[in-house]
Design a protein around this motif. Structure first.
Motif, PDB file in Angstrom:
ATOM      1  N   TYR A 203       0.843  -1.191   0.000  1.00  0.00           N
ATOM      2  CA  TYR A 203       0.000   0.000   0.000  1.00  0.00           C
ATOM      3  C   TYR A 203       0.880   1.244   0.000  1.00  0.00           C
ATOM      4  N   PRO A 204       0.694   2.150  -0.982  1.00  0.00           N
ATOM      5  CA  PRO A 204       1.498   3.372  -1.024  1.00  0.00           C
ATOM      6  C   PRO A 204       1.310   4.201   0.245  1.00  0.00           C
ATOM      7  N   VAL A 205       2.419   4.746   0.774  1.00  0.00           N
ATOM      8  CA  VAL A 205       2.374   5.495   2.028  1.00  0.00           C
ATOM      9  C   VAL A 205       1.527   6.750   1.883  1.00  0.00           C
ATOM     10  N   ILE A 206       1.661   7.442   0.740  1.00  0.00           N
ATOM     11  CA  ILE A 206       0.909   8.682   0.537  1.00  0.00           C
ATOM     12  C   ILE A 206      -0.586   8.407   0.535  1.00  0.00           C
ATOM     13  N   ALA A 207      -0.999   7.350  -0.177  1.00  0.00           N
ATOM     14  CA  ALA A 207      -2.416   7.016  -0.220  1.00  0.00           C
ATOM     15  C   ALA A 207      -2.921   6.570   1.136  1.00  0.00           C
ATOM     16  N   GLU A 208      -2.089   5.855   1.873  1.00  0.00           N
ATOM     17  CA  GLU A 208      -2.501   5.388   3.201  1.00  0.00           C
ATOM     18  C   GLU A 208      -2.659   6.556   4.155  1.00  0.00           C
ATOM     19  N   VAL A 217      -8.973  -0.482 -12.199  1.00  0.00           N
ATOM     20  CA  VAL A 217      -9.261  -1.467 -13.248  1.00  0.00           C
ATOM     21  C   VAL A 217      -8.157  -1.381 -14.300  1.00  0.00           C
ATOM     22  N   CYS A 218      -7.516  -2.515 -14.570  1.00  0.00           N
ATOM     23  CA  CYS A 218      -6.403  -2.576 -15.519  1.00  0.00           C
ATOM     24  C   CYS A 218      -6.692  -3.608 -16.603  1.00  0.00           C
ATOM     25  N   THR A 219      -6.038  -3.425 -17.748  1.00  0.00           N
ATOM     26  CA  THR A 219      -6.075  -4.402 -18.824  1.00  0.00           C
ATOM     27  C   THR A 219      -4.654  -4.786 -19.190  1.00  0.00           C
ATOM     28  N   PHE A 220      -4.486  -6.021 -19.669  1.00  0.00           N
ATOM     29  CA  PHE A 220      -3.174  -6.481 -20.116  1.00  0.00           C
ATOM     30  C   PHE A 220      -3.380  -7.583 -21.141  1.00  0.00           C
ATOM     31  N   VAL A 221      -2.318  -7.951 -21.827  1.00  0.00           N
ATOM     32  CA  VAL A 221      -2.369  -8.972 -22.865  1.00  0.00           C
ATOM     33  C   VAL A 221      -1.609 -10.194 -22.385  1.00  0.00           C
ATOM     34  N   VAL A 222      -2.281 -11.332 -22.440  1.00  0.00           N
ATOM     35  CA  VAL A 222      -1.638 -12.611 -22.135  1.00  0.00           C
ATOM     36  C   VAL A 222      -1.097 -13.168 -23.451  1.00  0.00           C
ATOM     37  N   GLU A 223       0.226 -13.235 -23.567  1.00  0.00           N
ATOM     38  CA  GLU A 223       0.853 -13.686 -24.804  1.00  0.00           C
ATOM     39  C   GLU A 223       0.709 -15.196 -24.982  1.00  0.00           C
ATOM     40  N   VAL A 234      -7.363   1.481 -17.067  1.00  0.00           N
ATOM     41  CA  VAL A 234      -8.540   1.979 -17.781  1.00  0.00           C
ATOM     42  C   VAL A 234      -9.483   2.742 -16.851  1.00  0.00           C
ATOM     43  N   ARG A 235      -9.356   2.521 -15.520  1.00  0.00           N
ATOM     44  CA  ARG A 235     -10.126   3.308 -14.555  1.00  0.00           C
ATOM     45  C   ARG A 235      -9.236   3.602 -13.367  1.00  0.00           C
ATOM     46  N   SER A 236      -8.928   4.886 -13.199  1.00  0.00           N
ATOM     47  CA  SER A 236      -7.959   5.305 -12.201  1.00  0.00           C
ATOM     48  C   SER A 236      -8.644   5.702 -10.896  1.00  0.00           C
ATOM     49  N   VAL A 237      -7.899   5.562  -9.810  1.00  0.00           N
ATOM     50  CA  VAL A 237      -8.350   6.011  -8.496  1.00  0.00           C
ATOM     51  C   VAL A 237      -7.427   7.108  -7.974  1.00  0.00           C
ATOM     52  N   ASP A 238      -6.133   6.822  -7.987  1.00  0.00           N
ATOM     53  CA  ASP A 238      -5.120   7.753  -7.532  1.00  0.00           C
ATOM     54  C   ASP A 238      -3.801   7.369  -8.214  1.00  0.00           C
ATOM     55  N   PRO A 239      -2.957   8.343  -8.596  1.00  0.00           N
ATOM     56  CA  PRO A 239      -1.708   7.996  -9.287  1.00  0.00           C
ATOM     57  C   PRO A 239      -0.853   6.991  -8.537  1.00  0.00           C
ATOM     58  N   SER A 240      -0.788   7.121  -7.204  1.00  0.00           N
ATOM     59  CA  SER A 240       0.038   6.183  -6.434  1.00  0.00           C
ATOM     60  C   SER A 240      -0.536   4.772  -6.472  1.00  0.00           C
ATOM     61  N   LEU A 241      -1.872   4.654  -6.363  1.00  0.00           N
ATOM     62  CA  LEU A 241      -2.505   3.327  -6.424  1.00  0.00           C
ATOM     63  C   LEU A 241      -2.394   2.750  -7.834  1.00  0.00           C
ATOM     64  N   ASP A 242      -2.566   3.595  -8.877  1.00  0.00           N
ATOM     65  CA  ASP A 242      -2.437   3.121 -10.254  1.00  0.00           C
ATOM     66  C   ASP A 242      -1.041   2.554 -10.510  1.00  0.00           C
ATOM     67  N   LYS A 243      -0.031   3.267 -10.066  1.00  0.00           N
ATOM     68  CA  LYS A 243       1.352   2.832 -10.289  1.00  0.00           C
ATOM     69  C   LYS A 243       1.635   1.501  -9.604  1.00  0.00           C
ATOM     70  N   GLU A 244       1.116   1.328  -8.381  1.00  0.00           N
ATOM     71  CA  GLU A 244       1.339   0.076  -7.659  1.00  0.00           C
ATOM     72  C   GLU A 244       0.620  -1.088  -8.339  1.00  0.00           C
ATOM     73  N   PHE A 275      -7.811  -1.769  -3.605  1.00  0.00           N
ATOM     74  CA  PHE A 275      -6.992  -1.248  -2.493  1.00  0.00           C
ATOM     75  C   PHE A 275      -7.957  -0.851  -1.384  1.00  0.00           C
ATOM     76  N   LYS A 276      -7.812  -1.486  -0.214  1.00  0.00           N
ATOM     77  CA  LYS A 276      -8.714  -1.227   0.903  1.00  0.00           C
ATOM     78  C   LYS A 276      -7.921  -1.125   2.180  1.00  0.00           C
ATOM     79  N   LEU A 277      -8.149  -0.025   2.909  1.00  0.00           N
ATOM     80  CA  LEU A 277      -7.455   0.168   4.176  1.00  0.00           C
ATOM     81  C   LEU A 277      -8.086  -0.706   5.241  1.00  0.00           C
TER      82      LEU A 277
END
Length: 278
Positions: A203-208, A217-223, A234-244, A275-277
């Motif tokens: 859990y990112p410290v800033i978000a916590e 919500v993320c998407t990826f390709v299974v090769e 594709v659906r963001s909450v916070d930059p720190s949570l997205d990056k993690e 991500f849930k505290l």
């Protein structure tokens, strides 16, 4: 009681007998009959004007409608005649072309001569071998007979080589499917995937500190080999949570690839990361 005529002026004299006739009411009563007559004449004139206007409008409408109908009929008849003439001209041209073609074909057929096939006296006699003689001989039976070392044999070998060279190389499929017959799966199933996410997410410290939580919500390709590529949010909450979330998904072990018609293919997969505290 005697009958009173309202147009007669005598009743006015009776009413105003012995009274002041110079008063204005007497003069008004004397003009009453004239005003009534003028009002009745005006009413009759208005009614006559209304009826006449109505009749004129009806007659004019009928005349306009009749003229339009006659004009449309004339135009329709002219169009029908022109179309009929065009069809007749087309039919005549087609018949002439068809006759010319038939005459040309018949001329060609008549001009051709039949050449009879003549047997040459010097032609070698064809020898038919029995099945036993063929089995005892060293001659190979095939679609093409040639002697080793001859030009024909070399030509056949070149043809075979050319056919082999013209086989198109296998093209690697690069299409990314959204839905396939057998969707890709994390090794161990959904429960193993949840265990991996819970264990790997930091859990990112800033978000916590700011109490930020939610679902990314993320998407990826299974090769084809099961590796994970092209991770996107594709659906963001916070930059720190997205990056993690992106970091954790890129670090996932290889999946079981998806299959279409029995072959492994590239498949796009959508996965929410929560991500849930506590």
């Amino acid at each position: 009681m005697s009958k009173i005529d309202l147009l007669d002026q005598k009743w006015i004299d009776l009413v105003f007998e012995g009274k002041n006739e110079a008063y204005g009411a007497y003069a008004l009563r004397q003009d009453t009959s004239k005003r009534n007559l003028f009002a009745m004449l005006a009413l009759f004139a208005g009614l006559i004007a209304i009826v006449a206007t109505f009749l004129i409008v009806n007659v004019a409408s009928e005349a306009i409608a009749r003229a339009q109908a006659e004009h449309e009929t004339e135009v329709t008849l002219e169009q029908i005649e022109e179309e009929a003439e065009e069809q007749e001209e087309e039919e005549v041209v087609y018949e002439v072309e068809e006759l010319e073609q038939l005459v040309a074909e018949e001329t060609v057929m008549n001009s051709e001569k039949f050449t009879a096939y003549e047997m040459e006296d010097d032609a070698p006699e064809q020898v038919t071998k029995t099945q036993d003689e063929v089995a005892q001989s060293d001659v190979a039976i095939g679609a093409i007979d040639y002697d080793q070392g001859s030009d024909e044999a070399e030509h056949v070998l070149k043809v075979n080589e050319k056919v082999v060279d013209e086989v198109p190389p296998a093209v690697e499929e690069t299409k990314v499917f959204d839905v396939v017959e057998q969707m890709p799966q994390y090794k161990g199933g959904d429960q193993a995937l949840m265990d991996y996410l819970n264990k790997s997410i930091k859990y990112p410290v800033i978000a916590e500190e700011n109490g930020i939580q939610g679902r990314v919500v993320c998407t990826f390709v299974v090769e084809r080999d099961g590796s994970i590529t092209d991770v996107k949010v594709v659906r963001s909450v916070d930059p720190s949570l997205d990056k993690e979330a992106v970091r954790v998904l890129k670090a996932m072990p290889k999946w079981i690839p998806g299959k279409q018609n029995g072959s492994a293919v590239r498949v796009k997969f959508t996965l929410p990361v929560t991500f849930k505290l506590q």
